[in-house]
Design an enzyme around this catalytic site. Sequence first.
Site, PDB file in Angstrom:
ATOM      1  N   LYS A 223       0.809  -1.210   0.000  1.00 33.36           N
ATOM      2  CA  LYS A 223       0.000   0.000   0.000  1.00 33.36           C
ATOM      3  C   LYS A 223       0.848   1.270   0.000  1.00 33.36           C
ATOM      4  O   LYS A 223       2.076   1.225   0.193  1.00 33.36           O
ATOM      5  CB  LYS A 223      -0.967  -0.027   1.189  1.00 33.36           C
ATOM      6  CG  LYS A 223      -2.115  -1.024   0.954  1.00 33.36           C
ATOM      7  CD  LYS A 223      -3.162  -0.967   2.023  1.00 33.36           C
ATOM      8  CE  LYS A 223      -4.311  -1.901   1.681  1.00 33.36           C
ATOM      9  NZ  LYS A 223      -5.301  -1.995   2.796  1.00 33.36           N
ATOM     10  N   ARG A 257      -2.950  -9.708   5.966  1.00 35.71           N
ATOM     11  CA  ARG A 257      -3.534  -9.886   4.624  1.00 35.71           C
ATOM     12  C   ARG A 257      -2.484  -9.434   3.625  1.00 35.71           C
ATOM     13  O   ARG A 257      -2.149  -8.245   3.575  1.00 35.71           O
ATOM     14  CB  ARG A 257      -4.803  -9.048   4.511  1.00 35.71           C
ATOM     15  CG  ARG A 257      -5.494  -9.139   3.176  1.00 35.71           C
ATOM     16  CD  ARG A 257      -6.751  -8.288   3.139  1.00 35.71           C
ATOM     17  NE  ARG A 257      -7.416  -8.394   1.847  1.00 35.71           N
ATOM     18  CZ  ARG A 257      -7.062  -7.692   0.775  1.00 35.71           C
ATOM     19  NH1 ARG A 257      -6.049  -6.816   0.844  1.00 35.71           N
ATOM     20  NH2 ARG A 257      -7.707  -7.846  -0.370  1.00 35.71           N
TER      21      ARG A 257
HETATM   22  N1  LIG Z   1      -9.889  -6.462   5.961  1.00 33.35           N
HETATM   23  C1  LIG Z   1      -9.264  -5.816   4.968  1.00 33.35           C
HETATM   24  N2  LIG Z   1      -9.691  -5.994   3.689  1.00 33.35           N
HETATM   25  C2  LIG Z   1      -9.033  -5.317   2.727  1.00 33.35           C
HETATM   26  N3  LIG Z   1      -9.254  -5.284   1.388  1.00 33.35           N
HETATM   27  C3  LIG Z   1      -8.347  -4.442   0.864  1.00 33.35           C
HETATM   28  S1  LIG Z   1      -8.300  -4.058  -0.820  1.00 33.35           S
HETATM   29  C4  LIG Z   1      -7.069  -2.794  -0.893  1.00 33.35           C
HETATM   30  C5  LIG Z   1      -7.615  -1.542  -1.501  1.00 33.35           C
HETATM   31  C6  LIG Z   1      -6.583  -0.477  -1.334  1.00 33.35           C
HETATM   32  C7  LIG Z   1      -5.423  -0.545  -2.107  1.00 33.35           C
HETATM   33  C8  LIG Z   1      -4.450   0.440  -1.952  1.00 33.35           C
HETATM   34  C9  LIG Z   1      -4.641   1.481  -1.039  1.00 33.35           C
HETATM   35  S2  LIG Z   1      -3.425   2.685  -0.849  1.00 33.35           S
HETATM   36  N4  LIG Z   1      -3.872   4.006  -1.579  1.00 33.35           N
HETATM   37  O1  LIG Z   1      -3.269   2.932   0.570  1.00 33.35           O
HETATM   38  O2  LIG Z   1      -2.223   2.172  -1.463  1.00 33.35           O
HETATM   39  C10 LIG Z   1      -5.800   1.549  -0.283  1.00 33.35           C
HETATM   40  C11 LIG Z   1      -6.784   0.558  -0.433  1.00 33.35           C
HETATM   41  N5  LIG Z   1      -7.523  -3.918   1.803  1.00 33.35           N
HETATM   42  C12 LIG Z   1      -7.957  -4.468   2.992  1.00 33.35           C
HETATM   43  C13 LIG Z   1      -7.526  -4.292   4.338  1.00 33.35           C
HETATM   44  O3  LIG Z   1      -6.574  -3.548   4.664  1.00 33.35           O
HETATM   45  N6  LIG Z   1      -8.225  -4.997   5.294  1.00 33.35           N
END
Ligand SMILES: Nc1nc2[nH]c(SCCc3ccc(S(N)(=O)=O)cc3)nc2c(=O)[nH]1
Length: 277
Positions: A223, A257
């Site tokens: 991320k 995860r």
């Molecule tokens: N429980 C749980 N489920 C999840 N599903 C996802 S999908 C990731 C979506 C995303 C990608 C990238 C950034 S960024 N801008 O910070 O790089 C944000 C969100 N993540 C999580 C998480 O953490 N927990």
Amino acid sequence: PQFLQCGRYGFDLDTGTLVMGILNVTPDSFSDGGRFQSLEFALSHAEEMIANGADMIDIGGESTRPGSPAVSLDEELRRVIPAVYALRGLGKPLSVDTYKAEVMREAVLAGADMINDINGFRAPGALEAVSDSDCGLCVMHMQRDPGTMQQNPGYGDVVAEVTDFLRQRVDEMVAAGIDRKRICIDPGFGFGKTVEHNYALLRNIGTMQQELGLPVLAGLSRKSMIGAVTGKPVEQRLAGSLAGALAAVAHGARIVRVHDVAETVDALKVWQAASTN
Ligand SMILES: Nc1nc2[nH]c(SCCc3ccc(S(N)(=O)=O)cc3)nc2c(=O)[nH]1
């Protein structure tokens, strides 16, 4: 003791950290093959992650990274439900990452062992969709929604506000008759947080775990909070993601995860060997 019930699986989380492998069943995560090829790829990717030590697989049919387009209910069902059926034979718990109540309902019927809701089961019908089952439930914090969450996210005290949100969600779930031993909580790294907010939450995973008495799931893998401090693009964030996973575990997370299962499993083994129990 930290325990998590996921359908027919029960985890004693004091014996070790669970590694949740990420499986995106979104077309952009495969070559331009059709639906069947995607399912073939999904199956082989899941098999590979399990062979590499994944304790569970998190199936997601809609990308929720900032600014990603929404996916219709029908399209998400077409992507996710066949994958649950295809992966059921792998003998590991399957989690489905969705915020749509109907997808939750179908996923549980198809044999999903956990529902992972980035929206904290706030959608109408979400609680009802999971209340009459014993699947695991991951309750995550998100500020606003994927389309707007990264536009100037703000908090008075991010740790207190995220913890309060999770407490409210858990209280509502318990009031709806859901057994606490099915629930884990997640601060939602990258879901409406600045880099500083993310690291404040990471440092305070222990606080959240203590306050709510529930296992914490942490999803930092690749991320922007990793990219921000390493200066590396998403495809070069393995080392940073491993350090992030270890930091989360050191602060009390019980489930991580991740994309890079084999590397995370090894890193956790060394970390656990080096940590006093
Ligand atoms: N429980 C749980 N489920 C999840 N599903 C996802 S999908 C990731 C979506 C995303 C990608 C990238 C950034 S960024 N801008 O910070 O790089 C944000 C969100 N993540 C999580 C998480 O953490 N927990």
